[in-house]
Design a protein around this motif. Structure first.
Motif, mmCIF file in Angstrom:
data_model
loop_
_atom_site.group_PDB
_atom_site.id
_atom_site.type_symbol
_atom_site.label_atom_id
_atom_site.label_comp_id
_atom_site.label_asym_id
_atom_site.label_seq_id
_atom_site.Cartn_x
_atom_site.Cartn_y
_atom_site.Cartn_z
ATOM 1 N N ARG A 146 0.831 -1.207 0.000
ATOM 2 C CA ARG A 146 0.000 0.000 0.000
ATOM 3 C C ARG A 146 0.867 1.259 0.000
ATOM 4 O O ARG A 146 0.614 2.207 -0.745
ATOM 5 C CB ARG A 146 -0.934 -0.003 1.209
ATOM 6 N N SER A 147 1.912 1.276 0.825
ATOM 7 C CA SER A 147 2.803 2.439 0.886
ATOM 8 C C SER A 147 3.523 2.638 -0.439
ATOM 9 O O SER A 147 3.725 3.766 -0.886
ATOM 10 C CB SER A 147 3.826 2.265 2.016
ATOM 11 N N ASP B 255 -6.438 4.444 6.341
ATOM 12 C CA ASP B 255 -5.952 3.719 5.163
ATOM 13 C C ASP B 255 -7.059 2.883 4.530
ATOM 14 O O ASP B 255 -7.195 2.831 3.292
ATOM 15 C CB ASP B 255 -4.778 2.815 5.535
ATOM 16 N N GLU B 256 -7.855 2.218 5.369
ATOM 17 C CA GLU B 256 -8.963 1.418 4.847
ATOM 18 C C GLU B 256 -9.991 2.312 4.163
ATOM 19 O O GLU B 256 -10.549 1.946 3.109
ATOM 20 C CB GLU B 256 -9.625 0.635 5.981
ATOM 21 N N VAL C 91 -9.394 5.225 2.715
ATOM 22 C CA VAL C 91 -8.803 5.686 1.458
ATOM 23 C C VAL C 91 -8.938 4.616 0.383
ATOM 24 O O VAL C 91 -9.273 4.905 -0.771
ATOM 25 C CB VAL C 91 -7.317 6.073 1.664
ATOM 26 N N ASP C 92 -8.690 3.357 0.751
ATOM 27 C CA ASP C 92 -8.805 2.271 -0.217
ATOM 28 C C ASP C 92 -10.228 2.167 -0.784
ATOM 29 O O ASP C 92 -10.419 1.870 -1.971
ATOM 30 C CB ASP C 92 -8.424 0.937 0.433
ATOM 31 N N TYR D 109 1.163 4.271 -2.882
ATOM 32 C CA TYR D 109 1.024 5.701 -2.644
ATOM 33 C C TYR D 109 2.281 6.453 -3.086
ATOM 34 O O TYR D 109 2.203 7.561 -3.631
ATOM 35 C CB TYR D 109 0.775 5.965 -1.150
#
Length: 544
Positions: free
Chosen positions: A79-80, A142-143, A145-146, A83
């Motif tokens: 994920r990082s 984060d969840e 944003v996904d 981004y």
């Protein structure tokens, strides 16, 4: 016959080479270590008491790869890495909104100007209660944003609670490709240009050229380049942007590491169109890596006055290599040297620092700029004119981390019809203090709270614990500290209120014209210096 004999000899030699290669591989310590790792991995996967996910086991082990190395080397989770790739490219697919968690609620910090979220009318302070049919309170940022991001042309429905409105409402937003600008703002104050550069992404050079050309058409005869808080980015982009202000063939940076047989120099490869314009570069301790290359190179060539606080001190170069399963490895591959020969990596007592920079001179070593001025290595780029970023006090830290400025700003602007007058009147500070009291933070609340916690723990240990006279004396002193702390921090609190309220009222672009170019003390000092050319030239003259 001779032909077959030659062919046979060739085959034998190749087989011998292969056998030798295999022998070298299997006797290589790295190969032996990998075999041991694979064996341990298989044993754990097959025999551990509880079932485990092999992917989780692999990721957990590779995340520790930085152990014993420098803090900039490490595993980048999928994920990082995604981004990072999006930020590097300067765009992503979604609705274009920054979100955070406030009091357990998913809250809009700001929509990106011109983004789908902006066009849909989302505002700072909006609380997202549902994303589709999913309760947003069950998600971390984060969840969330996904779920909010997705392919261009698809839609996401959000349920919004807006402060001041009784009823929640739904908004359906079509996702699109959202551009992330590196040049956050470019504008003029009289004849002085100002550019705020936030990072060094792939689109940064084009944006800088466009901004400079626009300012030149407006009559720019001096430039303030604001790199405060700029964490860096692509080395090549930093070199190209620096070259805009330097002559052809000027040395910008040199790199050296184990993979390089000799020092590798990066020089300007064109005549910079802006090599004669006076420049002030603004930096602080958040300016790192590529920002330090640009500011340090211009300082070493006496092409700019550097103003602000000492930079971060990251004189190391990293490569990011993609790995299977969508992650990546960030690896330090070299050190970099500024044109004067100095390395600006901050030294530490840790082993990794000693290994990487043990042959380098310490911070007190003197180097010379092109014109003969003294500069120093081993501790970041030290500005020519210092404006210290003071460490926040306890009260300041609580107000910032607790989100009190943001929450007050939302409430204040709602009550005042989103109207803001700068500079702020003293009454706004008084209103903020009343607001803090209503939130249970009585200015020095952290001290008082810590004392209350101590008293509770003491009573748990000794239920009979009591010393009313001592407690009364301590609370009296806390009250004195409370008033002194507020008075000592008033100016900083007022500045933070101005910035927060301006951001909420004007957005990321207009805030520069409404606030920073008018009231930021470092920006004002830079503009003033460029308007006084005699003082500017004197700073760039060699000492003595």
């Amino acid at each position: 016959m001779q032909k077959y004999r030659t062919t046979a000899i060739f085959i034998v030699l190749n087989i011998a080479a292969i056998i030798a290669g295999i022998y070298l591989v299997i006797t290589d310590p790295l190969f032996e270590g990998m075999m041991a790792y694979a064996a341990a991995f298989r044993i754990i996967n097959e025999n551990y008491a509880d079932p485990i996910n092999p992917e989780d086991l692999f990721q957990g082990s590779i995340e520790n790869i930085e152990s014993g190395l420098d803090p900039f080397t490490g595993y980048v989770p999928p994920r990082s890495y995604q981004y990072y790739e999006e930020e590097s490219q300067g765009e992503f697919s979604g609705i274009g909104v920054e979100i955070t968690v406030r009091d357990g609620l998913l809250t809009v910090v700001s929509p990106i100007p011109g983004s789908p979220a902006d066009r849909a009318g989302l505002q700072a302070g909006d609380q997202v209660t549902m994303i589709g049919d999913i309760d947003a309170s069950t998600l971390d940022p984060d969840e969330a944003v996904d779920l909010i991001r997705g392919q261009p042309g698809t839609s996401v429905e959000l349920r919004i609670r807006r402060p001041g409105l009784k009823e929640q409402f739904n908004v359906k937003i079509e996702r699109a490709s959202v551009q992330i600008s590196s040049v956050e703002y470019a504008g003029m104050v009289n004849s002085t240009g100002y550019i705020r550069l936030t990072n060094f992404a792939l689109n940064s050079l084009n944006e800088m050229v466009t901004a400079l050309e626009s300012l030149k058409m407006m009559g720019m005869d001096g430039l303030v380049l604001d790199l405060r808080g700029n964490p860096g980015g692509f080395l090549e982009i930093a070199v190209a942007i620096t070259g805009l202000f330097l002559p052809d063939e000027a040395l910008i940076v040199s790199t050296g590491g184990r993979s390089f047989t000799e020092e590798f120099q990066l020089r300007n490869f064109f005549e910079g169109d802006y090599q004669d314009i006076p420049i002030v570069v603004l930096v602080n301790n958040g300016s790192a890596s590529a920002s330090e290359i640009l500011s340090g190179a211009l300082q070493d060539h006496d092409r700019a006055v550097i103003m602000g606080d000492t930079t971060f001190g990251k004189g190391l170069v990293q490569n990011i290599s993609p790995l299977p399963q969508d992650g990546a490895l960030r690896l330090t591959v070299s050190k970099y040297y500024l044109p004067s020969g100095r390395i600006i990596q901050k030294f530490s007592d840790m082993a990794w620092s000693e290994n990487l920079v043990k042959t380098e001179p310490r911070a007190e070593t003197v180097y010379r700029t092109t014109g003969g001025r003294k500069v120093y290595g081993g501790g970041g780029v030290v500005p020519d004119i210092i404006y210290d970023d003071e460490e926040p006090t306890l009260l300041e830290s609580v107000l910032l981390v607790g989100g009190y400025y943001f929450d007050f700003g939302i409430e204040y602007l709602r009550k005042h019809g989103n109207q803001l007058s700068l500079p702020l009147e003293p009454e706004v500070l008084d209103s903020f203090k009343v607001y803090l009291d209503s939130r249970g933070l009585h200015v020095s609340g952290p001290i008082e709270q810590a004392f209350d916690d101590f008293m509770q723990e003491a009573k748990k240990i000794n239920p009979g614990f009591s010393d009313k006279s001592a407690v009364s004396s301590i609370r009296s002193k806390i009250s004195m500290i409370e008033n002194e702390s507020w008075e000592e921090n008033k100016n900083t609190i007022m500045e933070n209120l101005s910035i927060t309220l301006s951001n909420l009222a004007y957005g990321e672009t207009e805030i520069y014209e409404k606030y920073y170019l008018r009231y930021d003390p470092v920006v004002r000092a830079a503009i003033s210096l460029l308007e006084n050319r005699a003082e500017y030239r004197q700073i760039l003259e060699p000492e003595g």
